[in-house]
Design a protein around this motif. Structure first.
Motif, short mmCIF file in Angstrom:
data_model
loop_
_atom_site.label_atom_id
_atom_site.label_comp_id
_atom_site.label_asym_id
_atom_site.label_seq_id
_atom_site.Cartn_x
_atom_site.Cartn_y
_atom_site.Cartn_z
N LEU A 131 -4.98 -6.45 3.57
CA LEU A 131 -3.71 -7.03 3.97
C LEU A 131 -3.24 -6.31 5.23
CD1 LEU A 131 -1.14 -8.73 3.57
CD2 LEU A 131 -0.32 -6.95 1.99
N ILE A 132 -3.06 -7.08 6.32
CA ILE A 132 -2.68 -6.52 7.61
C ILE A 132 -1.18 -6.74 7.83
CG2 ILE A 132 -3.24 -6.41 10.06
CD1 ILE A 132 -5.70 -6.03 8.33
N TYR A 133 -0.47 -5.67 8.14
CA TYR A 133 0.96 -5.74 8.40
C TYR A 133 1.24 -5.94 9.88
CZ TYR A 133 1.47 -3.89 3.66
OH TYR A 133 1.41 -3.71 2.31
N PRO A 134 2.48 -6.38 10.24
CA PRO A 134 2.80 -6.61 11.65
C PRO A 134 2.62 -5.37 12.52
CG PRO A 134 4.47 -7.59 10.24
CD PRO A 134 3.58 -6.79 9.34
N GLU A 135 2.81 -4.20 11.93
CA GLU A 135 2.67 -2.96 12.71
C GLU A 135 1.21 -2.63 13.02
OE1 GLU A 135 6.37 -3.19 10.50
OE2 GLU A 135 4.28 -3.32 9.86
N GLY A 136 0.28 -3.39 12.43
CA GLY A 136 -1.14 -3.17 12.68
C GLY A 136 -1.83 -2.34 11.61
N PHE A 138 -2.78 -1.39 7.53
CA PHE A 138 -3.27 -2.29 6.49
C PHE A 138 -3.59 -1.51 5.21
CE2 PHE A 138 -6.72 -1.02 9.33
CZ PHE A 138 -7.68 -0.52 8.47
N ILE A 139 -3.73 -2.28 4.12
CA ILE A 139 -4.15 -1.73 2.83
C ILE A 139 -5.32 -2.57 2.33
CG2 ILE A 139 -1.92 -0.73 2.23
CD1 ILE A 139 -1.39 -3.18 0.49
N SER A 145 -5.09 -3.44 -7.62
CA SER A 145 -4.41 -4.45 -6.81
C SER A 145 -5.45 -5.43 -6.29
CB SER A 145 -3.66 -3.79 -5.64
OG SER A 145 -2.71 -2.87 -6.11
N PRO A 146 -5.89 -6.37 -7.15
CA PRO A 146 -7.04 -7.21 -6.80
C PRO A 146 -6.70 -8.44 -5.96
CG PRO A 146 -6.35 -7.67 -9.04
CD PRO A 146 -5.45 -6.57 -8.54
N PHE A 147 -5.43 -8.68 -5.68
CA PHE A 147 -5.10 -9.85 -4.85
C PHE A 147 -3.95 -9.50 -3.92
CE2 PHE A 147 -2.44 -10.30 -8.64
CZ PHE A 147 -1.20 -10.56 -8.10
#
Length: 249
Positions: A131-136, A138-139, A145-147
């Motif tokens: 999952l990529i956040y706006p700040e660049g 990610f996790i 946390s499978p989804f």
């Protein structure tokens, strides 16, 4: 607004997104939010986008342009040595596009914000989902946390939390995701059909099943109607609440 879900299973990865975009109640259109790249037998990459449409389209266009002339336009996601490095490159590109579009201040940054789900596999490694956040930053998806969800996530999350399990088949996962999307569509007008879905079987190194679910799709309608009836039946079967007889309580 939008709604996208990426899910990690023992069988591989599965992605589903809606296609609605709007700039007010009188300006609604259909836009594809699922994108994929392949090097047959070597890697498969899928990205789903949510947020400012100009931002997400710019990011996808930049990533795609760099894949077509990698010798001149590095870095390319088709040359990155790992999915982790691909996630870093997508995050870096997203951050740069937001910075260019935004004028000044936090309010401007937010107006051009976007989030992305990136998944896929490179030969010799496991399928991975980010999952990529706006700040660049990610996790990464894990057993705990499978989804990941992006966009209008709250309405469709409860069924995923309760029913998702890692050993479910792609067919079961699509049924579950359709329930999640149906709940979201019924609760928020900014999310709507058609839906796009893609499956990726672990170690296949190619896109699996990919299709668009239209508003008149008979299976989606059966799931929607059946889920509604099942909820009513489950509610009716719950124990009745009774007051204890004390006045005012």
């Amino acid at each position: 607004m939008t709604y996208c879900v990426g899910m990690r299973l023992d069988a591989g990865l599965i992605f589903m997104s809606d296609t609605r975009t709007n700039a007010g109640v009188d300006n609604i259109s259909t836009v594809k939010k699922m994108h994929s790249w392949e090097v047959p037998g070597e890697r498969t990459i899928l990205i789903m986008t949510a947020g400012n449409l100009a931002t997400t389209q710019s990011v996808i266009s930049l990533l795609d342009e760099r894949t077509k002339a990698p010798e001149d336009r590095k870095p390319s996601i088709l040359e990155a040595p790992s999915m982790f490095q691909i996630a870093r490159e997508v995050g870096r590109t997203l951050r740069e596009v937001i910075a260019v579009n935004a004028t000044t201040g936090q309010e401007a940054d937010g107006a051009f914000g976007a989030t992305m789900i990136v998944g896929g596999q490179i030969a010799g490694s496991e399928p991975r989902l980010f999952l990529i956040y706006p700040e660049g930053n990610f996790i990464e998806a894990s057993e705990d946390s499978p989804f990941f969800q992006i966009g209008e996530a709250k309405y469709g999350k409860p069924i995923l939390v309760r029913a998702q399990h890692s050993d479910m088949s792609f067919e079961e996962a699509i049924k579950l995701l359709m329930v999640s999307f149906d709940s979201t569509i019924k609760s928020n007008l900014s999310v709507g059909l058609p839906l796009d879905y893609v499956t990726y079987a672990a170690d296949s190194l190619c896109v699996g099943h990919a299709a668009r679910v239209e508003a008149d799709d008979p299976y989606f309608l059966a799931v929607s109607n059946g889920w509604g009836e099942a909820l009513k039946l489950a509610f009716d079967q719950l124990p009745e609440f009774k007051f204890d007889g004390s006045k005012g309580r």
